[in-house]
Design an enzyme around this catalytic site. Sequence first.
Site, mmCIF file in Angstrom:
data_model
loop_
_atom_site.group_PDB
_atom_site.id
_atom_site.type_symbol
_atom_site.label_atom_id
_atom_site.label_comp_id
_atom_site.label_asym_id
_atom_site.label_seq_id
_atom_site.Cartn_x
_atom_site.Cartn_y
_atom_site.Cartn_z
ATOM 1 N N GLY A 143 59.589 -56.981 39.607
ATOM 2 C CA GLY A 143 59.927 -55.707 40.163
ATOM 3 C C GLY A 143 61.394 -55.429 40.216
ATOM 4 C CB CYS A 200 33.425 -36.455 39.457
ATOM 5 S SG CYS A 200 33.561 -35.883 37.705
ATOM 6 C CB CYS A 223 30.525 -38.595 36.394
ATOM 7 S SG CYS A 223 31.842 -39.340 37.263
ATOM 8 C CB CYS A 260 36.683 -38.429 36.479
ATOM 9 S SG CYS A 260 35.272 -39.076 37.578
#
Lengths: 285, 228, 260
Positions: free
Chosen positions: A32, A241, A244, A266
Amino acid sequence: MSADSGYNFAYLDEQTKRMIRRALLKAVAVPGYQVPFASREMPLPYGWGTGGIQVTAAVLGPEDTLKVIDQGADDTTNAVSIRRFFARTAGVATTTRTIEASVIQTRHRIPETPLTEDQILVYQVPIPEPLRWLEPREAETRALHALGDYGVMQVELYEDIAIHGKIKRAYDYPVEVAGRYLTSPSPIPKFDNPKLSDCPALQLFGAGREKRIYAIPPYTAVRSLDFEDHPFAVDHPGHPCAICGDTDSFLDEIVIDDAGGRIFVCSDTDHCRERQEGQAHENAA
Amino acid sequence: MQPILSLRGIHKHFIQHLRGGLRLDVLSGVDLDLCPGECVVLDGPSGVGKSSLIKAVYGTYRVDGGHIRVAGTDIAVAGPREIMALRRTTIGHVSQFLRVVPRVAALDIVAEPARARGDTPEVARDKAARLLRRLNLPEKLWSLPPATFSGGEQQRVNIARGFVVDWPLLLLDEPTASLDAENAAVVAELIDEAKDRGTAILAICHDGVLRARIATRLLPMKRVEQAA
Amino acid sequence: MKMPPDAILSARDLCFDYGNGQGVRRVSFDLWPGDVLGIVGESGSGKTTLLKLLGGLLAPSGGSLSYRETSGEVLDLLALPEARRRHLARTELGFVHQNPRDGLRLAVTAGGNVGERLMATGSRHYGRIRQSALDWLTRVEIDGARIDERPTEFSGGMQQRLQIARNLVSGPRLVLMDEPTGGLDVSVQARLLDLLRSLVADLGLSVVIVTHDLGVARLLADRLMVMQGGRVIEEGLTDQVLDDPREPYTQLLVSSVLAA
């Protein structure tokens, strides 16, 4: 595809790659923490992924298979250009399939398909400093990091709740890595934040213009900041979606006509295609 | 009896730098022993340093010589904190004019010394109310800041503030100057009661009637010869 | 360095030089719990510089500065690690700037401004932070309904009161104030002064207040230090300094005040 002659492997010279690798080692050692590095001029403008490309160039080997996504899609200009860049300068195999890739360079998304220990995810980062909008002085933000003095970010979240009733920030949602450094996850949607934590893959972040590299090593705890009485939560649009039918993936809104018609699909094109193929397979069976 | 206040050889002068370093001698060789229950009134015409002496005892004027012993502390050499402690616990002061504080109600101004000595707000306000009632300050004024009060009303607030605590030593500078006869009589009562409780009082009082009533004795003062 | 056993802050021979002859020269004093020390003097006398040295906003070129914590431990403020110093600055200390814009986050709501110290010291419960902010706004006489407004929408007096709330929310023991009533209208000043006076008394704060306004000093301070040319030239009880000034400069200062 074989490499163009005249370029060193993966474009950057070996000294530069070693310099970047040293920065990467330090970044992995201090999860980080933003490690400064001598970012090079790349043959594309800042903002197009110069940081990510340098990191990718430094970790790429001849045996690697590279995938590049931009907002989840493999087929946008940025993704296609960078994929071709490495195909030409390193001659590495490229793919659009998440499971086949060993190195994935990404802008603003984490793939829906769970990553593995054999993969490296390279993020393109525009502004690596999570405190930048709150504290413009670099010397002061460094001091705040050194002292773990992150109250000001909490104030920012407080402001969201006070004004909007909840933490409104939908992307680049600040995280604390390994219980220490406040880190920008780059502008991924906060939908992806849970995937940052305890991820089997190595996650590397490169900011070319700002000349910073940082990392989240595999299986590192990453906590999204929040309040006890306003815990971090992921929003989902609440519909499937349109292509799909997935109800769990992150969706893009697409305008489909001039009458304001729109659908949600998506954002991860590979994920969507795999589901469509699976469904076609089931239908055929 | 052990004096509560003991003055020995008090000297005080001012150097007025804005007037070319002019030296002004105001007190010279003042001696006094003041015992509990006594009321000594400073006696002399204007300009002999009566107010200066009161201010020296209260610690406002820093003296140039001598000793001012109050309850074991010599104010002539004491530091600010010791003087502040004495003002909180031992020495009360009723000046000629009330120093008003914006936005603070008369009742709270009166109650403040009692609170500073540890009374609860209720007890302190109770004591303050009793005094203001005795001094005939209309009750509708109690909740107002005294800035807009008349001179007499302000002075009664000031007096009440001085008597809200049983000070071992009380300094009074012309307490009745702007009061009518009726209220002056109340002040005289308050002074008598304080003396009975053992308060030692050092006062300036030009009102002959009142002075005759309250004074145990007089301390004659005369103008200091100015040093050359 | 020797610190009186009951003092909260002790300065010895503090120095600071701006390089142009101005600054602070060998200033020493002690401050006790509940003590309100006024620093008066004209512009350029070094009073604000001294306050900045006390508050850690400037590093002195010489001298020492000791602070006694609640626990009784004595800290050398000049040798304190940065992390400890910052923690102290947002818990036990307060600094009220003359211009509230220097002490507030102007892009952050009133509630966020007041809550910042709490969040900086680990508070992570939104509801409780907000309740504390609301309580403090009320104490400094700001309507709680304005908790979600930014300071830029407030008047100067309200901004200053907000800055005070922002400092006091952490329950500091020592508050440093630089001309807190400086930029305000007289009527607004009176209200703020009274508020400060009662807060200081109720909370038992130790205060160092810099002002060039002797009326403010008279009302708030128990003791005064008069500064001229970076030095303390006279000190004592407030009424001693104002009613019996000894130094030529102090006499000038006192005689220059217009009587109301």
